[in-house]
Design a protein around this motif. Structure first.
Motif, short mmCIF file in Angstrom:
data_model
loop_
_atom_site.label_atom_id
_atom_site.label_comp_id
_atom_site.label_asym_id
_atom_site.label_seq_id
_atom_site.Cartn_x
_atom_site.Cartn_y
_atom_site.Cartn_z
N ASP A 120 61.48 32.46 -5.38
CA ASP A 120 61.48 33.83 -5.90
C ASP A 120 62.79 34.11 -6.62
O ASP A 120 63.84 33.59 -6.25
N LYS A 121 62.75 34.94 -7.65
CA LYS A 121 63.96 35.24 -8.41
C LYS A 121 64.95 36.03 -7.56
O LYS A 121 64.57 36.68 -6.58
N LYS A 137 67.29 38.90 -6.06
CA LYS A 137 67.05 40.34 -5.92
C LYS A 137 68.24 41.00 -5.25
O LYS A 137 68.93 40.39 -4.44
N ILE A 177 68.52 44.30 -2.95
CA ILE A 177 67.70 45.27 -2.24
C ILE A 177 68.62 46.32 -1.64
O ILE A 177 69.54 46.00 -0.88
#
Length: 88
Positions: free
Chosen positions: A67-68, A70, A72
């Motif tokens: 997954d790229k 991030k 959060i």
């Protein structure tokens, strides 16, 4: 007070592993429940359900690994989150 978490690409955190274990337990339970609802005389193949659990776990880990990156940001309320969003 907000909390900032950085999720890097090609990395897995302990929280990801915990979510993966949870997912790999829930998926076979739902498959078994669906089988019970469709055919009450069904004999469950526990070996198949274990394979589904392992597959779900590996799939979730691969998804998180590739997954790229991030960032959060968690907030205590919707209002605080909207204010943070507006200031970005």
């Amino acid at each position: 007070m907000q909390k900032v978490v950085v999720s890097k690409q090609f990395g897995i955190k302990w929280r990801d592993v915990a979510k993966g274990v949870f997912l790999s337990v829930i998926v076979p339970v739902l498959v078994a429940a669906q089988g019970m609802l469709e055919n009450q005389d069904a004999d469950f193949n526990w070996s198949f359900l274990a394979k589904v659990a392992v597959g779900a776990f590996i799939g979730y880990m691969l998804k998180n690994f590739f997954d790229k990156p991030k960032v959060i940001i968690t907030a205590k309320s919707n209002h605080e989150a909207e204010m943070l969003r507006d200031n970005l």
